[in-house]
Design an enzyme around this catalytic site. Structure first.
Site, PDB file in Angstrom:
ATOM      1  N   HIS A  37      -7.864 -14.515  26.581  1.00 35.96           N
ATOM      2  CA  HIS A  37      -7.728 -13.341  25.731  1.00 35.96           C
ATOM      3  C   HIS A  37      -7.373 -13.707  24.287  1.00 35.96           C
ATOM      4  O   HIS A  37      -6.386 -14.414  24.049  1.00 35.96           O
ATOM      5  CB  HIS A  37      -6.615 -12.463  26.336  1.00 35.96           C
ATOM      6  N   ARG A  38      -8.165 -13.242  23.360  1.00 34.34           N
ATOM      7  CA  ARG A  38      -7.973 -13.527  21.922  1.00 34.34           C
ATOM      8  C   ARG A  38      -7.882 -15.042  21.684  1.00 34.34           C
ATOM      9  O   ARG A  38      -7.083 -15.504  20.863  1.00 34.34           O
ATOM     10  CB  ARG A  38      -6.731 -12.816  21.370  1.00 34.34           C
ATOM     11  N   GLU A  64     -12.459 -14.754  24.908  1.00 40.52           N
ATOM     12  CA  GLU A  64     -12.617 -13.418  24.308  1.00 40.52           C
ATOM     13  C   GLU A  64     -12.043 -13.400  22.890  1.00 40.52           C
ATOM     14  O   GLU A  64     -10.971 -13.971  22.639  1.00 40.52           O
ATOM     15  CB  GLU A  64     -11.886 -12.378  25.180  1.00 40.52           C
ATOM     16  N   ASP A  66     -11.907 -10.718  19.086  1.00 36.35           N
ATOM     17  CA  ASP A  66     -12.140  -9.377  18.537  1.00 36.35           C
ATOM     18  C   ASP A  66     -12.791  -9.512  17.165  1.00 36.35           C
ATOM     19  O   ASP A  66     -12.437 -10.411  16.398  1.00 36.35           O
ATOM     20  CB  ASP A  66     -10.808  -8.636  18.386  1.00 36.35           C
ATOM     21  N   HIS A  79      -7.941  -8.815  15.583  1.00 37.33           N
ATOM     22  CA  HIS A  79      -7.741  -7.714  16.530  1.00 37.33           C
ATOM     23  C   HIS A  79      -7.422  -6.393  15.829  1.00 37.33           C
ATOM     24  O   HIS A  79      -8.048  -5.365  16.071  1.00 37.33           O
ATOM     25  CB  HIS A  79      -6.616  -8.041  17.515  1.00 37.33           C
ATOM     26  N   GLU A 139     -15.646  -8.810  21.320  1.00 40.91           N
ATOM     27  CA  GLU A 139     -15.312  -7.383  21.364  1.00 40.91           C
ATOM     28  C   GLU A 139     -15.534  -6.778  19.983  1.00 40.91           C
ATOM     29  O   GLU A 139     -14.899  -7.177  19.001  1.00 40.91           O
ATOM     30  CB  GLU A 139     -13.855  -7.150  21.808  1.00 40.91           C
ATOM     31  N   LYS A 141     -14.664  -4.245  17.585  1.00 41.82           N
ATOM     32  CA  LYS A 141     -13.528  -3.332  17.396  1.00 41.82           C
ATOM     33  C   LYS A 141     -13.884  -2.212  16.416  1.00 41.82           C
ATOM     34  O   LYS A 141     -14.534  -2.466  15.399  1.00 41.82           O
ATOM     35  CB  LYS A 141     -12.342  -4.118  16.811  1.00 41.82           C
ATOM     36  N   ASP A 256      -3.653 -14.048  28.345  1.00 42.79           N
ATOM     37  CA  ASP A 256      -3.203 -14.825  27.187  1.00 42.79           C
ATOM     38  C   ASP A 256      -2.867 -16.252  27.614  1.00 42.79           C
ATOM     39  O   ASP A 256      -2.652 -17.123  26.783  1.00 42.79           O
ATOM     40  CB  ASP A 256      -1.923 -14.200  26.598  1.00 42.79           C
TER      41      ASP A 256
END
Ligand code: G3P
Ligand code: CA
Length: 264
Positions: A37-38, A64, A66, A79, A139, A141, A256
């Site tokens: 994540h991120r 992943e 953003d 993000h 992603e 955003k 994370d």
């Protein structure tokens, strides 16, 4: 009174366990894919190249990130709508030119060890992933701020020949429909904060859901599988919860802490 409440709680938890035992998707239970994540936001400043490198070092098959857009049209990995929380700058990403964004310190907020880490562009992330055995999960955003962002993402994917190494996700189903119309061959995922009611998911093939939804609705994963979708859950950082969700049959754990997931 206390006895009645205890009995009710016991009844509800037994019912909940029984429903999960009955409804879990046993055929798919076991080994969900890790989605870092991120990048790997628990181990490095989120959405930086350092975080992506750490996610890769922990063998996450999916990384992943953003994406937002600068005032002058550069797709950047960030993000929040503003740079305030994760950098030493101030203001909305969409109002800052790349010439300003590129010099911000996006590492010190996390730890002095990462001082000087900068905000990457989407192109930087694609370049880093180019020869790596991982799929980049992009992603999109807040697409309402960024007209034609799908077209722009797609043009960059073509430039880096990355069409077969990405999944594009969003909370915005309309944007995903636009993206799918432009590039029907690229896998897409719809993120839904809660699965009640479940919104239409197609043309996405993956549904991403905030993990409590899967615990509260014992039939969710199986129903999604029956309809042909894969199920990813976010953001799962506790090993116990990772084990439970894997047992329930989810296909992807967005975390994370990819190092915890890969240790399991
Ligand atoms: O995969 C979906 C997840 O990344 C959504 O949460 O807010 O961390 O982008 P967020
Ligand atoms: Ca995200």
């Amino acid at each position: 009174m206390i006895k009645k409440v205890t009995a009710l709680l016991l009844f509800l938890s037994t019912l909940w366990t029984a429903l999960h035992l009955l409804c879990r998707d046993k055929r798919r239970a076991g080994k969900p894919a890790i989605v870092a994540h991120r990048g790997a936001a628990g181990l490095a400043p989120e959405n930086t190249l350092a975080a992506i490198r750490i996610g890769l070092a922990h063998h996450a098959p999916y990384i992943e990130i953003d994406v937002q857009r600068s005032a002058d049209g550069v797709l950047v990995v960030m993000h929040d709508q503003t740079v305030d929380r994760t950098s030493n700058g101030r203001g909305p990403v969409r109002e800052l030119p790349w010439a300003e964004l590129r010099w911000l310190d996006a590492g010190s907020y996390f730890s002095p060890r990462f001082a000087g880490e900068t905000i990457p562009t989407l192109a930087d992330a694609l370049l880093l992933l180019q020869d790596k055995p991982a799929t980049l999960v992009i992603e999109i955003k807040d697409p309402h701020f960024y007209p034609a962002i799908s077209q722009q993402v797609l043009a960059l994917l073509a430039e880096y020949q990355a069409q077969e190494r990405v999944v594009v996700i969003s909370f915005d189903r309309t944007e995903l429909e636009t993206f799918h119309g432009l590039a029907p061959g690229i896998p897409i995922g719809l993120a839904v904060p809660k699965p009640w009611p479940i919104p239409p998911i197609a043309p996405a093939q993956t549904v991403g859901v905030f993990w409590p939804g899967v615990l509260l609705d014992p039939t969710f994963v199986r129903r999604m599988h029956r309809r042909g979708y894969t199920v990813w859950v976010w953001t799962v950082n506790s090993p116990a919860l990772m084990r439970l969700l894997a047992w329930l049959g989810v296909d992807g754990l967005t975390t994370d802490h990819p190092e915890r997931a890969s240790r399991l």
